[in-house]
Design an enzyme around this catalytic site. Sequence first.
Site, short mmCIF file in Angstrom:
data_model
loop_
_atom_site.label_atom_id
_atom_site.label_comp_id
_atom_site.label_asym_id
_atom_site.label_seq_id
_atom_site.Cartn_x
_atom_site.Cartn_y
_atom_site.Cartn_z
N GLU A 59 46.44 48.10 47.95
CA GLU A 59 46.36 49.39 47.72
C GLU A 59 47.43 50.16 47.85
OE1 GLU A 59 44.88 47.13 50.09
OE2 GLU A 59 43.22 47.24 50.12
N PRO A 263 48.07 32.70 43.06
CA PRO A 263 47.63 33.04 44.86
C PRO A 263 47.89 33.99 45.35
CG PRO A 263 48.66 30.39 44.79
CD PRO A 263 49.37 31.48 43.76
N ARG A 264 46.79 34.56 45.84
CA ARG A 264 46.59 35.84 46.72
C ARG A 264 47.69 35.95 47.88
NH1 ARG A 264 45.94 41.51 45.40
NH2 ARG A 264 45.23 42.73 47.49
N GLU A 344 44.67 47.00 35.79
CA GLU A 344 46.13 46.22 36.02
C GLU A 344 46.44 45.24 34.40
OE1 GLU A 344 48.25 46.04 40.30
OE2 GLU A 344 47.06 44.58 39.33
#
Length: 431
Positions: A59, A263-264, A344
């Site tokens: 966000e 990784p997130r 992106e």
Amino acid sequence: MALFVYTCLCYLALPIGIIFHLLFIWRRAEFRRGFWQRYGWLPQKQHQPVLVHAASVGELNAIAPLIKAIVSDLKLPVLVTTTSVTGQLRCQQIFAGNNRVSWAYLPVDLGVSNWLMLRRIKPRAVLLVETELWPNLIATCARQKVPTILVNGRLSARSAKAYARFSWLVAPMLKKLTRILVQDEITAQRFVSLGEQASKVSVLGSLKYDLVIPDRELDITNSVVPEGLCWVCGSTRVSEEVALLQAWGQLPQQVKGTLVLVPRHPQRFDEVADLCQQSGLPWLRYSQTHAENQPSAITNEYKHHPRRILLVDSMGLLMHFYRRADVVFVGGSLANTGGHNPLEAAALGKPVLMGPHCFNFTQVCDQLEKVQGLRVTTNACLLEDITQLLTDQSLRHTMGTAGAALVDQQKGALKRHLLAIENTLEQALGE
């Protein structure tokens, strides 16, 4: 009455919530900062800022151009609040050099916490990003006549169905919002069906298309991604790395290059490192690549092996690796978590691969898939799909060009959002 019941339930759960909060920060040191901010004690660094709440990294990346425009075009200070620690770190990276932007954590949704926050910072307006709808926050803003706007709003079919179960709470909450600025017509219809007035809902497009691609700086990927193909898997979630590593190990022998795993969540770095170790292929942590005590034998094995793995265990580097990629897999989509933002990678002209669970970005994914800039795969088809993409340069070029063209074509939501916010603020001053 609905808000009263909701608030009572929140206060009843508060003692248990505080205990869990204390246990959580005891185990996770990075969550200790901003403890009192979670209960309303926000820093008073700006005079009557516009408060912008973006829950996490995704966000925040989407809303960052709008925040910069509010500062530069409307000449207003901004306080950015987040929920996650990673969102807070990303905020610091983006706005560290801007003294008109400050940041903090959003308090828990209790009336007293929201009252204290608003009393301390006295915001000109509150902007809630995408689906950040908090009943007590919105009600407190309405009582204090603070304009509250949902920006870049989105509402998946799954979320709309969940909200409909609590229509007794959701419908009154929506009516307290000043305006709802949404990404597409389907989202607008969903908000109206939940009880919002159609006159307060505006379809302005997605801010995600107005993303700003940073200029190429020092290529941080050069030393850790040797020559050869590069498959970057960004924002990966639990269970996805296993499938990605398995596919990488089973690719045809002529495919040589680097698998980059990003990784997130940083708390999973060690878990993913164990998976890399179990793969049997040479691998490195990005954080170790500049260590002086790095054994040269490991570095040489890594660089000269035809199939290697890089674990990016540092935050804020995803765009750098997307720029280097030949193919991008966007995570959260093989795992049933709704997927992350593919724009992106598309904006950089990269072919995008995602799993079937893309409900957080349904419209974006549908548009990219329609122009053939994105391919949807499954666990069963992953090996076949990535093999085709890595062995067909022409296909990669066609997909990347199509995705970049779509992103360029869909830009413009930023200007429309900025105008709507400016008009709302002017109307609020005139009342």
